[in-house]
Design a protein around this motif. Sequence first.
Motif, PDB file in Angstrom:
ATOM      1  N   PRO A 154     -39.045  27.200  30.592  1.00  0.00           N
ATOM      2  CA  PRO A 154     -39.480  25.862  31.045  1.00  0.00           C
ATOM      3  C   PRO A 154     -40.833  25.466  30.478  1.00  0.00           C
TER       4      PRO A 154
ATOM      5  N   LYS B 178     -39.215  20.669  34.963  1.00  0.00           N
ATOM      6  CA  LYS B 178     -39.462  22.013  34.429  1.00  0.00           C
ATOM      7  C   LYS B 178     -40.665  22.661  35.124  1.00  0.00           C
TER       8      LYS B 178
ATOM      9  N   GLN C 229     -30.645  24.642  34.808  1.00  0.00           N
ATOM     10  CA  GLN C 229     -31.345  24.054  35.944  1.00  0.00           C
ATOM     11  C   GLN C 229     -30.415  23.883  37.134  1.00  0.00           C
TER      12      GLN C 229
END
Length: 397
Positions: A167, A199, A334
């Motif tokens: 990220p 992120k 994610q």
Amino acid sequence: MEKVHLTRKEKSELWGEGLITVILLLMLNLAVVVLGKQIIAADPHLENSIWGIKQVMTFGQDNVHLWSWRNLVVSGMAIVDAIVVYWRLIRRYRQMQMRHVIAELHYIADGHLDHRIRFEVNSDLQKVVASINALVASTVNSMEEERRIEKSKDELITNVSHDIRTPLTSIIGYLGLIEDKQYRSEDELVKYTHTAYLKAKQMKVLVEDLFEYTKARQTTTPLNTVSFNMIAMLEQLAASFELEAEKKGITIQVTGEPNPLMMEADTEKLGRVFNNLLTNALKYGQNAQHIYLDAQKVGSEAVIKVSNDGEQIPNHSLSQLFDRFYRVEGSRSQETGGSGLGLAIAQSFVSLHGGYIYADSTPELTSFVIHLPLKLGTTLKRPDPGLQTKEEETIHG
């Protein structure tokens, strides 16, 4: 266990020890006899009063003649001689045993830590040998545990570095685009900013979970214990997840017996355990329609089960579910990625309470089963994995 194997030299030493002892005793006996004769020669009356007189004991009409004093003295000397020879040989043999034990110790000290002393020796020395073997085994276990911890730390650093770098790379990339004004519209700017924000939140979750995991792994972590009703706690958890579950078309059901099911624990830490299990059920329970929370009192423990009727977890993944950073689907996306520490944290907090947790998955139900003592201060012994299926059937029908 086997007896000490004496070398040829040691056997010769034993024979020599026995022979020398016998010779010395014969010389001593001869000296005693000569001295006795000299005393008798000096006073002839002693021969009749000590050596020659037979004593008679009468029982009814039968006379029982006892040995003469001379025979008694000779027999007594022979017994004493035998005892002395035996004692000397045993003493020397035990010295040889000690030499062999010391040689084994030097061999172990040279780095052969997998070696153990297998001699059968005298009882006192046997206790020393058992203590030495236990000490070596404990040392080896400590060294292996140290290596395991070191390896675990290296793996933890590697995994954390990977999960943070991914990220972080995205954040730097999108912020770089914004910094260089490489966006064509306001909407694209908002998109880049939003992606960097998501992120950053992902990194925050990982860091928080990592902190929670390291704290849970410390055996000195204090437990703020209170007495509470486990079923009431499960009902509160179900209520807090109700809205999220409805969005996914899932209903949460709570059952338990007896009600109230009173026990002692740190409710904050147990709340984290159940939060992680419910979050996983909602996130990974593909096609699930129900989540079941059930608590049962079984003897001196509480057995709590968090189940869902979603897709089955493969059998080969069950034993790895509680490993750090392990994900069944192998995804770090994610949507399903998470931190990979939730179940590891749950396991650590359950262990802090003296309990244990395991997973079971069938086509009908995927369950996480937690065993906790009703009163803190005892540690539950986890049964063999083969017994868990029978246990599940007994508890949950």
